[in-house]
Design a protein around this motif. Structure first.
Motif, PDB file in Angstrom:
ATOM      1  N   ASP A  78       0.873  -1.257  -0.119  1.00 47.88           N
ATOM      2  CA  ASP A  78      -0.011   0.158   0.189  1.00 47.88           C
ATOM      3  C   ASP A  78       1.538   1.137   0.343  1.00 47.88           C
ATOM      4  O   ASP A  78       0.714   2.002   0.883  1.00 47.88           O
ATOM      5  N   GLY A  79       2.051   0.889  -0.863  1.00 46.94           N
ATOM      6  CA  GLY A  79       2.906   2.108  -1.061  1.00 46.94           C
ATOM      7  C   GLY A  79       3.827   2.534   0.224  1.00 46.94           C
ATOM      8  O   GLY A  79       4.741   3.843   0.209  1.00 46.94           O
ATOM      9  N   LYS A  80       2.852   1.449   1.476  1.00 50.18           N
ATOM     10  CA  LYS A  80       4.234   2.056   2.200  1.00 50.18           C
ATOM     11  C   LYS A  80       5.387   0.416   2.604  1.00 50.18           C
ATOM     12  O   LYS A  80       5.438  -0.196   2.204  1.00 50.18           O
ATOM     13  N   MET A  81       7.113   1.341   3.153  1.00 54.33           N
ATOM     14  CA  MET A  81       7.934   0.123   3.855  1.00 54.33           C
ATOM     15  C   MET A  81       7.502  -0.478   4.839  1.00 54.33           C
ATOM     16  O   MET A  81       7.460  -0.201   5.892  1.00 54.33           O
ATOM     17  N   LYS A  82       7.562  -2.323   5.266  1.00 53.33           N
ATOM     18  CA  LYS A  82       6.599  -2.964   5.755  1.00 53.33           C
ATOM     19  C   LYS A  82       7.414  -3.699   6.110  1.00 53.33           C
ATOM     20  O   LYS A  82       6.995  -4.418   7.685  1.00 53.33           O
ATOM     21  N   GLY A  83       8.492  -3.628   5.696  1.00 55.37           N
ATOM     22  CA  GLY A  83       9.405  -4.664   5.915  1.00 55.37           C
ATOM     23  C   GLY A  83      10.793  -4.125   5.015  1.00 55.37           C
ATOM     24  O   GLY A  83      10.689  -3.792   4.343  1.00 55.37           O
ATOM     25  N   TYR A  84      11.482  -5.717   4.642  1.00 56.11           N
ATOM     26  CA  TYR A  84      12.824  -5.474   3.958  1.00 56.11           C
ATOM     27  C   TYR A  84      13.592  -7.348   3.777  1.00 56.11           C
ATOM     28  O   TYR A  84      12.731  -8.188   4.693  1.00 56.11           O
ATOM     29  N   VAL A  85      14.053  -7.231   2.539  1.00 52.12           N
ATOM     30  CA  VAL A  85      14.918  -8.754   2.812  1.00 52.12           C
ATOM     31  C   VAL A  85      16.355  -8.017   3.071  1.00 52.12           C
ATOM     32  O   VAL A  85      16.886  -7.514   2.251  1.00 52.12           O
ATOM     33  N   SER A  86      16.504  -8.726   3.380  1.00 46.68           N
ATOM     34  CA  SER A  86      18.165  -8.600   4.215  1.00 46.68           C
ATOM     35  C   SER A  86      18.844  -9.378   1.930  1.00 46.68           C
ATOM     36  O   SER A  86      19.099 -10.738   2.080  1.00 46.68           O
ATOM     37  N   VAL A  87      19.701  -8.587   1.549  1.00 45.17           N
ATOM     38  CA  VAL A  87      20.069  -9.275   0.290  1.00 45.17           C
ATOM     39  C   VAL A  87      21.092  -9.967   0.534  1.00 45.17           C
ATOM     40  O   VAL A  87      21.610 -11.159  -0.514  1.00 45.17           O
ATOM     41  N   ILE A  88      22.438  -9.691   1.229  1.00 45.31           N
ATOM     42  CA  ILE A  88      22.996 -11.579   1.688  1.00 45.31           C
ATOM     43  C   ILE A  88      22.859 -11.996   2.103  1.00 45.31           C
ATOM     44  O   ILE A  88      22.830 -13.637   2.187  1.00 45.31           O
TER      45      ILE A  88
END
Length: 688
Positions: free
Chosen positions: A168-178
């Protein structure tokens, strides 16, 4: 925790544009590390780092504050740095003590001026920097656009350690690239979740980019990458850490300091990839015995050395010196040598700082930050060291004052209190100066801008119980003549009994252009007896203190006494003093008098895009452009302009360049004021 070793220390400055959440981030870090029981807020005026009365009332940081916490067995010393332009000196103090920095940038989709200046500073000085995009919970926040704005400006240096999970256009979390793990933010933490299917390709692409970046930091890594096409996660982390330490990599992550989202993730990265003091390049210092420049390694077993990077003056507690230890260990009871003053100081008490609180400490190891109290003659920038190895670190490069106001006591009789208070405040802040302007007789205060000087006046009232008044300083105009004229001055007074009588004939003409008054005795035949000639010179010296146009000092004047008259009974010194003044006034009004004004040379540095604005503005200020020199997207403009037109230039330049411009000024010479401006000055003087 027990004694801290250098490899378990991280000295981190929290930097960035004013109002983007630096103090709030520091508060969240302290809370997560259990250094405080609950998070305060700027709105509630109860944060650890902002405690000064002026900080609480203005809602901005105005002084560098320090605190610490522990995370993953690492001690993180946090330096909360003001972002407002007027407090650049606090920034320089923090960067002297820090080994690395976290830039707090608002998730606005743009790179703010303060963020740009902070990143450029760190890149230029190879200071490891992590960018934390803050405020992802706000309305209209755009993490992705903000990260892209940084990428557009800094290219491949931007390393996406994480990719955001947007809903919904908001950052709700993240994925660690490493690691390839996904996390969803919760208030005060995070929960691991499966990597969203629509993000797996992007994560793989970003990891390939990180792998390439890591490979370029080491020949070993590069050989492995070229032969095997991949690096292990540990090798990627090691490569990113190398790039970060060298200033070639800028990791980016996001969160909300206010909601304590993503802060744990940031702290993990600080502990894992930020360098310890041992891993930073050695500090430079001058060996006082040999005069040679030496590298000072962060070694706990070496002779002690430290530098004071901040001084806090309190009317009740006394003076507190915050310092960073570079080598050896500092313990209570030690006697150390102050390389700046040549005096010995005894260390009575050592503290760890937590905002305004001081927590007693037994010792400080190499690389650590703390404070000492009750040193008799130690101030900001001073080096403290072991007597057997006397060294001195380089001074902290404080910005020069660019903004001047006249200062006085608001209440008659408070003059001593005001200036004693300012002297105490000068121990805390070396970016302002109080001095007597010899030309105008005013006491002036010179600093970085309006806000800084206003804050200083407010501190005088709250800390020392006295008020100061500020006003625009007088410009040190002067007067001179441009033609020659002669006049007779006659003083005759008869009041019964002995009278007063003296007549002088004096020629007035322009003298050498060095501001000097020149008196020539050309009297022949005793027309003015020798005993009265010093009285004529005295009268002229008194007269030239006030010019004939607007009352400014008269300069570059040659006065030749060539004739006169005297009375054997009534002539006295006072008569010849008065006669000289009358001749001065008469002749100088006929000798084409003009007003002179101080002209300063300016070095103005601005981004290329503002060059036209600066040139046009300088023309409006009666300025002259002497030259321009471009480099790295910036222009250094050399110009000259009358001081009268430049009194508010510090504020105006910031406005014209959105804070990106800076300047230095130096007195050049005096020049004749144009006639139209001269009329204004004379009219203003007539008003009194």
């Amino acid at each position: 925790m027990g004694k801290v070793t250098s490899d378990k220390i991280r000295n981190v400055a929290i930097i960035g544009h004013s109002g983007e959440g630096k103090t709030t981030l520091a508060e969240a870090m302290l809370f997560n590390g259990k250094s405080i029981d609950r998070m305060g807020s700027i709105a509630d005026r109860n944060t650890v780092m902002d405690y000064d009365e002026q900080e609480l009332s203005r809602g901005i940081s105005i002084s560098l504050s320090a605190a610490y916490t522990y995370w993953q067995d690492v001690k993180i010393n946090i330096l909360d740095v003001p972002g407002f332009y007027d407090f650049e000196g606090e920034f320089e103090e923090a960067m002297r003590a820090a080994c690395s920095a976290v830039l707090v940038a608002d998730a606005s989709g743009q790179v703010s001026v303060g963020a740009e200046k902070a990143v450029d500073y760190c890149l230029k000085r190879h200071i490891p920097l992590i960018i934390f995009i803050n405020g992802i919970d706000k309305e209209n926040a755009d993490y992705a656009a903000t990260a892209e704005a940084f990428r557009e400006k800094y290219g491949n240096k931007i390393a996406a350690m994480h990719t955001p999970i947007i809903r919904d256009g908001k950052m709700k979390g993240y994925v660690s690239v490493i690691s390839g793990k996904a996390f969803e933010f919760t208030k005060g933490g995070r929960n691991e979740i499966p990597v969203p299917d629509d993000m797996k390709e992007e994560v793989a692409r970003l990891k390939e980019g990180l792998t390439e970046a890591a490979a370029e930091t080491s020949e070993v890594f590069l050989d492995k990458y070229l032969s095997e096409g991949a690096l292990s996660n540990d090798e990627i982390i090691a490569g990113i850490k190398t790039g970060l330490t060298g200033g070639g990599t800028l990791p980016v992550m996001g969160g909300s300091a206010l909601q304590n989202m993503g802060v744990i993730n940031l702290m993990n990265e600080i502990a894992e990839i930020m360098p310890s003091p041992e891993e930073r390049r050695p500090a430079l210092a001058v060996n006082l015995a040999t005069g040679d420049v030496e590298n000072v390694e962060c070694d706990e077993n070496a002779p002690f050395s430290a530098q004071v990077f901040k001084t806090v003056a309190d009317p009740f507690v006394g003076k507190l010196n915050m310092l960073r230890v570079y080598s050896g260990r500092l313990k209570s009871g030690m006697t150390v040598y102050n390389a700046a003053t040549g005096e010995k100081e005894r260390i009575n008490a050592i503290y760890f700082m937590k905002g305004k609180k001081q927590e007693p400490a037994e010792e400080l190891a190499a690389g650590d930050i703390g404070a000492v109290s009750k040193l008799s003659d130690t101030g900001t920038g001073d080096t403290l060291c072991a007597e057997e190895k006397k060294i001195r670190f380089y001074d902290i490069p404080f910005p020069k004052p660019v903004y001047t106001m006249a200062i006085s006591a608001a209440k008659s009789g408070d003059e001593d209190k005001v200036f004693q208070g300012l002297n105490r405040l000068a121990e805390e802040d070396l970016t302002f100066k109080v001095e007597k302007d010899e030309e105008t007789g005013e006491t002036v205060i010179r600093g970085q801008g309006e806000t800084q000087l206003d804050v200083l006046c407010k501190k005088l009232k709250s800390k020392f119980g006295c008020e100061a008044a500020l006003k625009e300083p007088r410009v040190a105009f002067k007067e001179t003549i441009t033609a020659a004229a002669e006049a007779e001055g006659k003083h005759k007074k008869q009041t019964g009994g002995a009278g007063q009588y003296g007549v002088v004939n004096i020629r007035f003409e322009p003298g050498a252009a060095d501001g000097q008054f020149e008196f020539v005795d050309a009297v022949v035949g005793g027309a003015v007896p020798k005993q009265f000639i010093p009285a004529v010179e005295k009268g002229l010296k008194e007269a030239v203190k006030k010019g004939v146009l607007a009352g400014y000092p008269m300069v570059n004047l040659k006065c030749t006494l060539f004739d006169g008259k005297y009375h054997p009974v009534d002539s006295k010194e006072v008569a010849f003093v008065s006669a000289a003044k009358l001749a001065y006034d008469d002749a100088c009004r006929r000798a084409k008098p003009v007003i002179l004004e101080p002209v300063y040379a300016y070095k103005i540095t601005v981004p290329d895009t503002y060059t036209g604005d600066i040139l046009g503005d300088m023309n409006k200020r009666r300025g002259r452009i002497l030259g321009m020199e471009g480099a790295d997207g910036k222009q250094e403009i050399s110009a000259e302009a009358p001081l009268a037109e430049m009194l508010k230039y510090a504020t105006d330049l910031r406005s014209m360049t959105q804070g990106r411009g800076r300047f230095e000024a130096e007195f050049a010479r005096y020049e004749e004021v144009p006639f139209a401006e001269q009329e204004k000055i004379v009219a203003e003087a007539a008003k009194g």
